[in-house]
Design a protein around this motif. Structure first.
Motif, short mmCIF file in Angstrom:
data_model
loop_
_atom_site.label_atom_id
_atom_site.label_comp_id
_atom_site.label_asym_id
_atom_site.label_seq_id
_atom_site.Cartn_x
_atom_site.Cartn_y
_atom_site.Cartn_z
N ASP A 69 6.42 -4.35 30.64
CA ASP A 69 6.89 -5.65 31.08
C ASP A 69 5.66 -6.41 31.57
N LYS A 75 8.25 -16.81 36.25
CA LYS A 75 9.68 -16.48 36.35
C LYS A 75 10.00 -15.89 37.72
N GLU B 82 21.40 -13.59 33.85
CA GLU B 82 20.19 -14.35 33.61
C GLU B 82 20.44 -15.86 33.75
N SER B 99 16.17 -13.71 36.76
CA SER B 99 15.51 -14.03 35.49
C SER B 99 15.83 -12.94 34.47
N TYR B 100 16.80 -12.10 34.78
CA TYR B 100 17.15 -11.00 33.88
C TYR B 100 18.66 -10.74 33.94
N GLU B 101 19.14 -9.97 32.97
CA GLU B 101 20.57 -9.69 32.85
C GLU B 101 20.81 -8.21 33.14
N SER B 102 21.84 -7.87 33.91
CA SER B 102 22.14 -6.46 34.15
C SER B 102 22.51 -5.79 32.83
N THR B 103 22.22 -4.50 32.72
CA THR B 103 22.52 -3.78 31.48
C THR B 103 24.01 -3.81 31.15
N LYS B 106 25.01 -7.17 29.90
CA LYS B 106 24.39 -7.35 28.58
C LYS B 106 25.19 -6.58 27.51
N GLY B 199 20.13 -3.76 37.32
CA GLY B 199 20.53 -5.16 37.44
C GLY B 199 21.78 -5.38 38.27
N LYS B 233 16.39 2.23 31.71
CA LYS B 233 15.95 1.54 32.92
C LYS B 233 16.64 2.03 34.19
#
Lengths: 84, 485
Positions: A69, A75, B82, B99-103, B106, B199, B233
């Motif tokens: 990453d 961000k 996200e 800035s991200y999506e939980s698994t 998703k 996430g 992850k």
């Protein structure tokens, strides 16, 4: 054992939470009733019991030490309360 | 189709597949319901524009090969989404935009679903009534004076009120099963490690597990299939082949051995719960299952153990909220330490602060052995009780909760009485097992009550099958008057 107000203020200091002086009494009462409940565990003899540290029968996986990453500084900084 | 939103997820999927309804019509119908149900306070954030766009996209190019084709879903606001605000029901995260999506979410989107909104919950999932949320308490559609359970109270309320066709929650000590029981819906806490924790805003990492909340057992198997799976992850994710729970769902339970633990009959339990348990036993027996009396001797120590382990992990997990990198920051304080202390004092609510203090204390020097280590040992004994029983049985049947939905405000002044709500659900989290709460009947006030099926680790299919057979023969149907619209 019972928790007195001074002890609670000390624990709050450790947890980095400021406690409103007006709320210390009710907090002391609540925490003592919770600890009285928790201390039922003292009825059990656990001298010969191994502590359970993981409920999975697997050890933690290891991975290659490489970057997967990154380059997302902007961000990440988007959520900071204040930045230069 | 005027009544599309009171159908089950599987019926809705059929209707989309056969083009009886478009994804857009379906989405519009839910949006209308949500707009008419503001009184329930089930939503923290809605994402209507995005949902309508996704629905149109689906209708233009339908892909019906997916498990959740064209279906809008609202999810608990503990799952990071996200570019959509994720609050965990807390003031300290009230401006946090991941800035991200939980698994897990998703996985839902990869199976064809899209986001409808984020659902209210107890702050950091700490609570059994959805009264600890910074965004106010949620109302149970069963009655305007009742709590919807917690911590996934926005999820249970929205599902029962037809504001989403299915939903997901998280369960650390009962937070899916107890609200499901309070609203006459189905809730599953999967085996620890089956659904990724990546996430999800962390509460107690050795106990937290995401799971589905649905109207039927079939829906539950579809949702579990969509959301579960190995994730690199999450360091405690179980690496195993994905199962097709919905395809393998069957109602033949002949010869299965069902354990009935004597320790789950507690003092002052309403008579109706005992009667309901008897009814459940009879249904399973009539279907050819064999009932076996078992003993889980350390059951009474599960809650005290939980109230050491969970706060200890929470105090460590929540140390990250310091007002520096993200989240709320207090403007008061003359130095860095005071800024931390004021940020955390203003950002967290009373229940969260209580638990951080308990956790900090039980982990502090001189007390660790007496509390935390002791609790880990008792946790071993609780797990061993289940391991021993599961050598001779397939599943365990118990009530889900010791009461039906209680009144708003009834237990807020007495934390221990609130904690006792989770007496039948907590042991399962400590042992990492799967458990399904099924609506089974009503008490004398007409409020729903649930029964719980506990399975061996990774034996979700079996408890879903038993639940499926039970559901067909129980005759329970949620009938909720829409008093709020």
């Amino acid at each position: 054992m019972s928790l007195d107000k001074e002890k609670i203020k000390h624990v709050a200091k450790l947890a980095r939470i400021s406690v409103d002086e007006a709320k210390v009494d009710s907090l002391t009462k609540d925490l003592n009733s919770i600890f009285k409940f928790i201390e039922q565990l003292n009825e059990l003899n656990t001298d010969k019991v191994e502590p359970l540290t993981s409920i999975l029968n697997q050890s933690l996986r290891s991975r290659k030490d490489e970057i997967s990453d990154g380059k997302i500084r902007e961000k990440i900084l988007k959520n900071s309360p204040k930045k230069k | 189709m005027s009544n599309i939103t009171n159908q089950s997820l599987s019926e809705i999927l059929e209707n989309i597949k056969s083009k009886k309804i478009s994804s857009l019509e379906l989405t519009q119908a839910y949006i209308k319901n949500i707009e008419n149900a503001k009184k329930l306070n089930a939503f923290v954030t809605t994402t209507f524009d995005q949902a309508l766009e996704n629905a149109k996209k689906f209708d233009n190019k339908p892909n019906n090969e997916q498990l959740l084709s064209g279906v809008p879903l609202a999810v608990k606001d503990l799952f990071c989404t996200e570019n959509i605000k994720t609050t965990a029901g807390s003031n300290i995260l009230n401006n946090f935009v991941p800035s991200y999506e939980s698994t897990v979410t998703k996985n839902l989107w990869n199976n064809g679903a899209f986001l409808l909104g984020k659902l209210n919950c107890d702050e950091f999932a700490m609570g059994s009534s959805n009264e600890t949320s910074f965004f106010g308490n949620v109302i149970n559609p069963i009655g305007d004076h009742l709590v919807p359970g917690g911590s996934s109270g926005g999820s249970s309320s929205a599902l029962a009120a037809d504001l989403t066709p299915a939903t997901i929650g998280t369960d650390t000590g009962g937070s899916i099963r107890q609200p499901a029981s309070f609203t006459g819906t189905v809730g599953l806490k999967p085996t620890y490690g089956l659904c990724s924790r990546w996430g999800i805003v962390a509460f107690a990492s050795s106990l937290d597990q995401a799971g589905p909340m649905t109207k039927t057992v079939n829906d539950c198997s579809i949702m579990l299939e969509a959301m579960s799976g190995f994730d690199e992850k999450d360091s405690t994710s179980i690496n195993k082949k994905k199962e097709t729970y919905s395809k393998n769902l069957k109602d033949n339970i002949k010869g299965l051995k069902i354990g009935i633990p004597k320790e789950y009959r507690v003092d002052n339990m309403p008579k109706e719960i005992d009667e309901l348990w008897e009814k459940g036993k009879k249904i399973l027996k009539d279907l050819g299952a064999q009932l076996i009396d078992i003993s889980l001797p350390h059951t009474k120590y599960a809650l005290p153990t939980y109230y050491i382990v969970a706060p200890a992990e929470a105090s460590s997990n929540l140390a990250r909220y310091d007002g520096v990198r993200y989240g709320y920051r207090s403007q008061k304080g003359k130095d860095l330490i005071e800024m931390y202390e004021n940020t955390r004092s203003e950002g967290f609510g009373d229940e969260v602060k209580r638990r951080i203090l308990i956790g900090t204390y039980v982990l502090s020097s001189g007390y660790y052995d007496a509390y935390y280590l002791k609790a880990q040992k008792v946790r071993q004994l609780i797990k061993k009780d289940f391991d021993d029983s599961f050598t001779k049985i397939d599943a365990i049947l118990t009530p889900s909760t010791p009461s039906s939905a209680f009144k708003i405000g009834e237990k807020t002044n007495d934390p221990v009485s609130m904690y006792l709500n989770d007496i039948f659900t907590v042991p399962v989290n400590l042992a990492g097992l799967p458990a399904l709460s099924l609506p089974a009947g009503l008490d004398k006030q007409g409020y729903p009550l649930g029964l719980q099926l506990i399975g061996k680790a990774l034996d979700e299919q079996k408890i879903l099958n038993i639940g499926y057979a039970f559901e067909k023969n129980c005759g329970y149907k949620n009938e909720i008057k829409k008093w709020w619209s």
